[in-house]
Design a protein around this motif. Structure first.
Motif, PDB file in Angstrom:
ATOM      1  N   CYS A  13      54.604  83.162  25.730  1.00  0.00           N
ATOM      2  CA  CYS A  13      53.584  84.039  26.291  1.00  0.00           C
ATOM      3  C   CYS A  13      53.150  85.089  25.282  1.00  0.00           C
ATOM      4  O   CYS A  13      51.963  85.332  25.095  1.00  0.00           O
ATOM      5  N   LEU A  14      54.117  85.698  24.595  1.00  0.00           N
ATOM      6  CA  LEU A  14      53.810  86.794  23.688  1.00  0.00           C
ATOM      7  C   LEU A  14      53.095  86.338  22.429  1.00  0.00           C
ATOM      8  O   LEU A  14      52.221  87.021  21.905  1.00  0.00           O
ATOM      9  N   PHE A  15      53.453  85.162  21.917  1.00  0.00           N
ATOM     10  CA  PHE A  15      52.955  84.757  20.610  1.00  0.00           C
ATOM     11  C   PHE A  15      51.896  83.663  20.651  1.00  0.00           C
ATOM     12  O   PHE A  15      51.257  83.382  19.647  1.00  0.00           O
ATOM     13  N   VAL A  16      51.723  83.014  21.801  1.00  0.00           N
ATOM     14  CA  VAL A  16      50.737  81.938  21.883  1.00  0.00           C
ATOM     15  C   VAL A  16      49.631  82.268  22.861  1.00  0.00           C
ATOM     16  O   VAL A  16      48.453  82.191  22.533  1.00  0.00           O
ATOM     17  N   SER A  17      49.986  82.640  24.054  1.00  0.00           N
ATOM     18  CA  SER A  17      48.982  82.893  25.084  1.00  0.00           C
ATOM     19  C   SER A  17      48.614  84.356  25.134  1.00  0.00           C
ATOM     20  O   SER A  17      49.478  85.214  25.093  1.00  0.00           O
ATOM     21  N   GLU A  23      51.929  82.188  31.569  1.00  0.00           N
ATOM     22  CA  GLU A  23      52.977  81.784  30.646  1.00  0.00           C
ATOM     23  C   GLU A  23      53.488  80.383  30.963  1.00  0.00           C
ATOM     24  O   GLU A  23      53.398  79.906  32.091  1.00  0.00           O
ATOM     25  N   THR A  24      53.997  79.724  29.953  1.00  0.00           N
ATOM     26  CA  THR A  24      54.627  78.424  30.142  1.00  0.00           C
ATOM     27  C   THR A  24      55.986  78.610  30.805  1.00  0.00           C
ATOM     28  O   THR A  24      56.756  79.497  30.430  1.00  0.00           O
ATOM     29  N   ILE A  25      56.267  77.770  31.795  1.00  0.00           N
ATOM     30  CA  ILE A  25      57.527  77.827  32.542  1.00  0.00           C
ATOM     31  C   ILE A  25      58.290  76.537  32.279  1.00  0.00           C
ATOM     32  O   ILE A  25      57.708  75.452  32.310  1.00  0.00           O
ATOM     33  N   ILE A  26      59.579  76.639  32.010  1.00  0.00           N
ATOM     34  CA  ILE A  26      60.431  75.455  31.874  1.00  0.00           C
ATOM     35  C   ILE A  26      61.575  75.564  32.880  1.00  0.00           C
ATOM     36  O   ILE A  26      62.442  76.434  32.760  1.00  0.00           O
ATOM     37  N   LEU A  27      61.553  74.696  33.890  1.00  0.00           N
ATOM     38  CA  LEU A  27      62.641  74.629  34.858  1.00  0.00           C
ATOM     39  C   LEU A  27      63.670  73.624  34.367  1.00  0.00           C
ATOM     40  O   LEU A  27      63.313  72.524  33.929  1.00  0.00           O
ATOM     41  N   THR A  28      64.951  73.985  34.440  1.00  0.00           N
ATOM     42  CA  THR A  28      65.982  73.146  33.832  1.00  0.00           C
ATOM     43  C   THR A  28      67.107  72.819  34.810  1.00  0.00           C
ATOM     44  O   THR A  28      67.309  73.533  35.800  1.00  0.00           O
ATOM     45  N   SER A  83      64.117  76.034  44.475  1.00  0.00           N
ATOM     46  CA  SER A  83      63.627  76.465  45.786  1.00  0.00           C
ATOM     47  C   SER A  83      62.347  77.275  45.729  1.00  0.00           C
ATOM     48  O   SER A  83      61.554  77.262  46.679  1.00  0.00           O
ATOM     49  N   SER A  84      62.114  77.987  44.630  1.00  0.00           N
ATOM     50  CA  SER A  84      60.952  78.876  44.562  1.00  0.00           C
ATOM     51  C   SER A  84      60.385  78.886  43.143  1.00  0.00           C
ATOM     52  O   SER A  84      61.042  79.377  42.212  1.00  0.00           O
ATOM     53  N   PHE A  85      59.189  78.338  42.978  1.00  0.00           N
ATOM     54  CA  PHE A  85      58.559  78.314  41.663  1.00  0.00           C
ATOM     55  C   PHE A  85      58.354  79.751  41.180  1.00  0.00           C
ATOM     56  O   PHE A  85      57.696  80.554  41.855  1.00  0.00           O
ATOM     57  N   PRO A  86      58.900  80.112  39.992  1.00  0.00           N
ATOM     58  CA  PRO A  86      58.856  81.504  39.543  1.00  0.00           C
ATOM     59  C   PRO A  86      57.568  81.913  38.846  1.00  0.00           C
ATOM     60  O   PRO A  86      57.342  83.099  38.602  1.00  0.00           O
ATOM     61  N   GLY A  87      56.728  80.944  38.511  1.00  0.00           N
ATOM     62  CA  GLY A  87      55.491  81.263  37.807  1.00  0.00           C
ATOM     63  C   GLY A  87      54.417  81.797  38.737  1.00  0.00           C
ATOM     64  O   GLY A  87      54.547  81.784  39.970  1.00  0.00           O
ATOM     65  N   ASN A  88      53.345  82.263  38.149  1.00  0.00           N
ATOM     66  CA  ASN A  88      52.216  82.745  38.933  1.00  0.00           C
ATOM     67  C   ASN A  88      51.427  81.580  39.526  1.00  0.00           C
ATOM     68  O   ASN A  88      51.430  80.462  38.994  1.00  0.00           O
ATOM     69  N   PHE A 182      55.885  73.424  32.609  1.00  0.00           N
ATOM     70  CA  PHE A 182      54.636  73.787  33.296  1.00  0.00           C
ATOM     71  C   PHE A 182      53.781  74.593  32.326  1.00  0.00           C
ATOM     72  O   PHE A 182      54.071  75.755  32.044  1.00  0.00           O
ATOM     73  N   GLU A 183      52.723  73.965  31.816  1.00  0.00           N
ATOM     74  CA  GLU A 183      51.824  74.635  30.884  1.00  0.00           C
ATOM     75  C   GLU A 183      50.566  75.059  31.631  1.00  0.00           C
ATOM     76  O   GLU A 183      49.863  74.228  32.203  1.00  0.00           O
ATOM     77  N   PRO A 184      50.243  76.348  31.649  1.00  0.00           N
ATOM     78  CA  PRO A 184      49.084  76.816  32.417  1.00  0.00           C
ATOM     79  C   PRO A 184      47.774  76.280  31.862  1.00  0.00           C
ATOM     80  O   PRO A 184      47.587  76.167  30.657  1.00  0.00           O
ATOM     81  N   VAL A 185      46.875  75.932  32.776  1.00  0.00           N
ATOM     82  CA  VAL A 185      45.521  75.527  32.403  1.00  0.00           C
ATOM     83  C   VAL A 185      44.641  76.765  32.536  1.00  0.00           C
ATOM     84  O   VAL A 185      44.485  77.302  33.637  1.00  0.00           O
ATOM     85  N   VAL A 186      44.091  77.232  31.423  1.00  0.00           N
ATOM     86  CA  VAL A 186      43.330  78.479  31.412  1.00  0.00           C
ATOM     87  C   VAL A 186      41.868  78.186  31.132  1.00  0.00           C
ATOM     88  O   VAL A 186      41.526  77.491  30.176  1.00  0.00           O
ATOM     89  N   GLU A 187      40.997  78.722  31.976  1.00  0.00           N
ATOM     90  CA  GLU A 187      39.560  78.565  31.770  1.00  0.00           C
ATOM     91  C   GLU A 187      39.097  79.470  30.630  1.00  0.00           C
ATOM     92  O   GLU A 187      39.808  80.371  30.186  1.00  0.00           O
TER      93      GLU A 187
END
Length: 202
Positions: A13-17, A23-28, A83-88, A182-187
């Motif tokens: 998020c800080l250096f790319v977007s 931000e990109t989310i990685i669930l593991t 149980s709960s997606f943490p991204g926006n 999860f990579e955000p699709v940004v307009e």
């Protein structure tokens, strides 16, 4: 490695977007050897079926997959969930961080709020079955683009397959994976776009 996996989304998020809201989310699965799912970390699974176990480290990534049955070669399946997606809330391009092999093309299903929105099969390594090839390779499988709300339940169903038998022992492909990306699709406007995901009946 654990800290890197946990905070990689923040670094991206800080250096790319330019937008931390996208931000990109990685669930593991669990990051520890023979680990357990936990509610203490939003990026780590909240639960899994017992049949899904630690399958070791491949190229520096801890993988989990279906427990093997080399004696009988009977396919098994199980589910792991967050149980709960943490991204926006927004639209995300979703990928499965998978470990592929040459001896199987196991099926998998990706679900949002228990609705199957994508199904697929692991590809054979080198695109062909080869029972003599015991090497593995990490890759990212495209699970298409989906609109996901903050707090949605995310789950992954995986299965094993047994196509090979060598010296009386079945060799399986266990749907090993190391994360869901999860990579955000940004307009162009800078806002996350909304693209409804296609519902797939289970």
């Amino acid at each position: 490695m654990k800290l890197f996996m946990r905070y990689c989304a923040i670094i991206i998020c800080l250096f790319v977007s330019p937008l931390c809201a996208a931000e990109t989310i990685i669930l593991t699965p669990p990051l520890e050897e023979n680990g357990e799912c936990t509610s203490d970390d939003q990026l780590i699974c909240d639960g899994k079926d017992e049949i899904i176990v630690d399958r070791g480290i491949t190229s520096g990534k801890r993988t989990y997959g279906i427990k093997g049955d080399r004696e009988h070669g009977i396919s098994s399946s199980g589910e792991i969930w967050w149980s709960s997606f943490p991204g926006n809330t927004g639209t995300y391009k979703v990928k499965l961080g998978a470990t592929i092999e040459a001896d199987g093309d196991a099926p998998y299903k990706f679900m949002i709020n228990d609705n199957v929105v994508h199904r697929g099969k692991y590809p054979f390594k080198n695109n062909k079955k080869n029972c003599d090839d015991r090497t593995v390779h990490n890759t990212e499988l495209n699970m298409k683009t989906h609109y996901i709300k903050k707090g949605d339940r995310i789950s992954l169903w995986i299965s094993s397959v047994y196509y090979c038998r060598i010296r009386g022992e079945y060799r399986g492909q266990y749907c090993r994976f190391w994360g869901i990306i999860f990579e955000p699709v940004v307009e162009r406007s800078g806002k996350a776009g909304k693209l409804e995901s296609e519902k797939v009946t289970s």
